[in-house]
Design a protein around this motif. Structure first.
Motif, mmCIF file in Angstrom:
data_model
loop_
_atom_site.group_PDB
_atom_site.id
_atom_site.type_symbol
_atom_site.label_atom_id
_atom_site.label_comp_id
_atom_site.label_asym_id
_atom_site.label_seq_id
_atom_site.Cartn_x
_atom_site.Cartn_y
_atom_site.Cartn_z
ATOM 1 N N GLY A 110 -8.794 6.765 -9.895
ATOM 2 C CA GLY A 110 -7.920 7.497 -8.965
ATOM 3 C C GLY A 110 -7.802 8.976 -9.291
ATOM 4 O O GLY A 110 -7.163 9.728 -8.554
ATOM 5 N N TYR A 111 -8.363 9.398 -10.446
ATOM 6 C CA TYR A 111 -8.250 10.806 -10.841
ATOM 7 C C TYR A 111 -9.604 11.470 -11.063
ATOM 8 O O TYR A 111 -9.671 12.647 -11.354
ATOM 9 N N ASP A 112 -10.692 10.687 -11.047
ATOM 10 C CA ASP A 112 -11.997 11.162 -11.477
ATOM 11 C C ASP A 112 -11.911 11.447 -12.972
ATOM 12 O O ASP A 112 -11.498 10.572 -13.726
ATOM 13 N N LEU A 113 -12.186 12.664 -13.433
ATOM 14 C CA LEU A 113 -12.096 12.918 -14.874
ATOM 15 C C LEU A 113 -10.705 13.421 -15.255
ATOM 16 O O LEU A 113 -9.957 13.927 -14.411
ATOM 17 N N GLY A 114 -10.390 13.277 -16.527
ATOM 18 C CA GLY A 114 -9.107 13.771 -17.036
ATOM 19 C C GLY A 114 -9.200 13.857 -18.548
ATOM 20 O O GLY A 114 -10.257 13.606 -19.135
ATOM 21 N N CYS A 282 -7.055 18.709 -16.796
ATOM 22 C CA CYS A 282 -5.787 17.974 -16.837
ATOM 23 C C CYS A 282 -5.326 17.654 -15.431
ATOM 24 O O CYS A 282 -5.286 18.535 -14.561
ATOM 25 N N ASN A 283 -4.936 16.425 -15.222
ATOM 26 C CA ASN A 283 -4.349 16.032 -13.943
ATOM 27 C C ASN A 283 -2.842 16.257 -13.974
ATOM 28 O O ASN A 283 -2.271 16.524 -15.028
ATOM 29 N N HIS A 284 -2.244 16.105 -12.789
ATOM 30 C CA HIS A 284 -0.832 16.487 -12.638
ATOM 31 C C HIS A 284 0.117 15.298 -12.733
ATOM 32 O O HIS A 284 -0.153 14.233 -12.201
ATOM 33 N N HIS A 329 -3.973 21.929 -0.645
ATOM 34 C CA HIS A 329 -4.650 22.830 -1.589
ATOM 35 C C HIS A 329 -5.253 22.121 -2.795
ATOM 36 O O HIS A 329 -6.107 22.686 -3.467
ATOM 37 N N ASN A 330 -4.765 20.915 -3.102
ATOM 38 C CA ASN A 330 -5.298 20.230 -4.287
ATOM 39 C C ASN A 330 -5.988 18.921 -3.962
ATOM 40 O O ASN A 330 -6.564 18.285 -4.840
ATOM 41 N N GLY A 331 -5.860 18.465 -2.712
ATOM 42 C CA GLY A 331 -6.581 17.270 -2.289
ATOM 43 C C GLY A 331 -6.016 15.961 -2.810
ATOM 44 O O GLY A 331 -6.733 14.972 -2.903
HETATM 45 C C1 LIG Z 1 -7.568 20.734 -11.948
HETATM 46 S S1 LIG Z 1 -8.437 19.358 -11.394
HETATM 47 C C2 LIG Z 1 -8.106 18.131 -12.613
HETATM 48 C C3 LIG Z 1 -9.373 17.446 -13.103
HETATM 49 C C4 LIG Z 1 -10.076 16.594 -12.093
HETATM 50 N N1 LIG Z 1 -9.501 15.250 -12.047
HETATM 51 C C5 LIG Z 1 -11.558 16.509 -12.344
HETATM 52 O O1 LIG Z 1 -12.108 15.394 -12.297
HETATM 53 O O2 LIG Z 1 -12.187 17.531 -12.550
HETATM 54 C C6 LIG Z 1 -7.404 18.939 -10.051
HETATM 55 C C7 LIG Z 1 -7.881 17.745 -9.257
HETATM 56 O O3 LIG Z 1 -7.618 16.535 -9.955
HETATM 57 C C8 LIG Z 1 -7.135 15.524 -9.079
HETATM 58 N N2 LIG Z 1 -5.731 15.221 -9.470
HETATM 59 C C9 LIG Z 1 -4.915 15.940 -10.265
HETATM 60 N N3 LIG Z 1 -3.730 15.334 -10.413
HETATM 61 C C10 LIG Z 1 -3.778 14.210 -9.690
HETATM 62 C C11 LIG Z 1 -2.841 13.173 -9.425
HETATM 63 N N4 LIG Z 1 -1.613 13.160 -9.954
HETATM 64 N N5 LIG Z 1 -3.239 12.167 -8.608
HETATM 65 C C12 LIG Z 1 -4.476 12.154 -8.078
HETATM 66 N N6 LIG Z 1 -5.401 13.108 -8.268
HETATM 67 C C13 LIG Z 1 -5.058 14.128 -9.075
HETATM 68 C C14 LIG Z 1 -7.223 16.103 -7.687
HETATM 69 O O4 LIG Z 1 -8.464 15.756 -7.147
HETATM 70 C C15 LIG Z 1 -7.175 17.595 -7.930
HETATM 71 O O5 LIG Z 1 -7.820 18.326 -6.942
#
Ligand SMILES: C[S@@+](CC[C@H](N)C(=O)[O-])C[C@H]1O[C@@H](n2cnc3c(N)ncnc32)[C@H](O)[C@@H]1O
Length: 494
Positions: A110-114, A282-284, A329-331
């Protein structure tokens, strides 16, 4: 020279000619489509006709699809799976002084990388330090070969995020880029609305984010067309390089990278837009901002916003933003967002006989130009501006005259008992009942447009989640308004 090799050379020449002809043909078609995008988006800018925005969007999207068909998906084909570059990336970070002991990059559903904790971190402890030399900033862009273009382009001079996007495109195509290991671990594509089909965008109705999404798409399509024209007409060396890589697909990738990963840091007394490697993995989650720029040590520092146990994902707080902003803005959407709010469009109709006096009272309170008011996700969802609007909107001539005689009618923006008493239960009953009706109508519109039976793609589930959050705000507001109306003192005729 033998006959065979001569015929080979002739063949080469004629293929070269064919290719050139094809290239020129492609350029001609693109120039035509780009002009049409510019014309269409400027018509909209001039009229701003919201009721026609969907039809406009479909026309723009059709042109953009024609453009991407001609251009092909160059960028995606040249980018390889990001996961395969992580080890090289970590090595590059270490070599350049980034400190991240006890942390690794991992995949999270659900976050891809973190970022994953490999040891326990206590709240407030230093997790990452990132020296400024690994960051990509607007300053780097301004000091690069792009500077010659920036010097003549007003858009780039005023919008550092766009400058950063173009710089990223150049660096992405530069095999010797210092930031190559960073760029290789960037996502291949994003979940921003620039990647949504029109069918997916339409599912946003009746959310206010529907209109904002069309606006954002329109603006990026216009920027693409604007830069395409400049890149192919101005005689500046760096633009020759951009000609090779600038397509709608690569531009939306670069813009989405900026939208989802940019940070503002304070470098020598000025705010600078930047990519901050690793920090941006880092995710949020909800919390406090615990990240900062250390001017003495010239590095970004990230502190733990809470305790993180070994194997847990490490989060940071992106800031107090409603889901509409996070989505656009953040998708992504954050369901337990304590800073969520819903924007509602409210205004005094041009047919209202009391419009002038209502507008002048609103102007006195600084609300003359406000067209959108927020319902907040909290115990009292109605902020001072909205309270003033619904009160003024529902006043009669006599009440308006009375309140207009005050130089600053500050009681109108306050829900304090003394202010409510000054305003009177009569006005407040009408005001709250009016808003209650509006909220119920909005809820009915969400019910009518529910997307229950849609196939669940990532985009569709994001839209559903956003709308669920908006419905929750509306339902809580209805409950609040019903309770407020029920407890208002019985009106006394004045
Ligand atoms: C700054 S990047 C963080 C790293 C990212 N997950 C990656 O794989 O490169 C921000 C992106 O992470 C994902 N993301 C961050 N926080 C999230 C959350 N609480 N729930 C779902 N996706 C999140 C969103 O796709 C967002 O656009």
């Amino acid at each position: 020279m033998g006959r065979k090799s001569q015929s080979k050379q002739n063949q080469k020449k004629s293929t070269g000619k064919e290719n050139n002809k094809l290239y020129l043909q492609k350029r001609k078609e693109l120039a035509f489509l780009v002009d049409r995008v510019l014309r269409l988006t400027s018509i909209f800018q001039a009229t701003g006709n919201v009721s026609k925005s969907w039809e406009h969007h479909l026309e723009i999207e059709k042109l953009v699809n024609e453009i991407t068909n001609i251009e092909g998906t160059q960028l995606r084909n040249t980018r390889t799976l990001r996961q395969t570059h992580i080890d090289k990336y970590l090595q590059w970070l270490r070599e350049n002084g980034v400190q991240f002991d006890g942390i690794e990059i991992a995949e999270f559903k659900g976050y891809d990388l973190g970022l994953k904790a490999l040891k326990d971190f206590t709240e407030g402890s230093l997790i990452l330090t990132i020296p400024s030399k690994v960051m990509i900033t607007e300053k780097n862009a301004k000091e690069s070969e792009l500077s010659a273009f920036i010097a003549v382009d007003p858009l780039l001079q005023n919008m550092p995020n766009i400058t950063l996007a173009l710089f990223l495109l150049l660096e992405n195509n530069n095999p010797d880029s210092f930031w190559k290991p960073y760029i290789e671990v960037l996502p291949e594509k994003y979940s921003t609305i620039l990647y949504y089909t029109s069918e997916e965008l339409e599912l946003l109705k009746p959310s206010p984010v529907f209109e904002s999404s069309l606006k954002l798409y329109r603006s990026i399509a216009r920027q693409y067309a604007y830069f395409y024209k400049k890149i192919h007409t101005l005689d500046i060396p760096v633009l020759k390089k951009l000609q090779e890589v600038f397509t709608f697909d690569s531009y939306r990738w670069a813009v989405s990278t900026v939208m989802t990963r940019q940070n503002n840091i304070r470098l020598s007394e000025a705010d600078v837009t930047a990519f901050i490697p690793l920090w941006d993995m880092c995710n949020h989650e909800h919390g406090e901002i615990r990240t900062d720029y250390n001017n003495e040590l010239n590095r970004g520092e990230c502190y733990a916003l809470r305790d993180f146990k070994t194997d847990e994902q490490i989060f940071i707080f992106y800031g107090a933003r409603p889901n509409a902003d996070l989505f656009l803005h953040n998708g992504f959407v954050y369901p337990n967002n304590q800073h969520d709010s819903l924007s509602v469009t409210l205004g005094i109709s041009s047919g209202d006989p009391l419009r002038e006096i209502k507008m002048s009272l609103l102007t006195k309170l600084g609300l003359g130009c406000v067209t959108h008011y927020s319902l907040f996700k909290r115990q009292n969802p109605i902020g001072p501006e909205l309270l003033a609007f619904i009160r003024i909107f529902n006043m009669n001539q006599e009440e308006l005259t009375k309140w207009s005689s005050q130089s600053l009618p500050s009681d109108l923006v306050s829900s304090e008992p003394s202010s409510a008493e000054a305003v009177g239960a009569d006005i407040d009953r009408r005001a709250h009942t009016y808003l209650l009706t509006r909220c119920k109508l909005l809820l009915a519109a969400y019910k009518k447009n529910d997307n229950e039976n849609r196939t669940e793609t990532d985009h569709v589930s994001n839209v559903k989640l956003l709308k669920q959050c908006e419905v929750q705000i509306l339902e809580a507001t209805v409950t609040y308004l019903e309770e407020t109306i029920r407890t208002l003192p019985t009106a006394v005729k004045q």
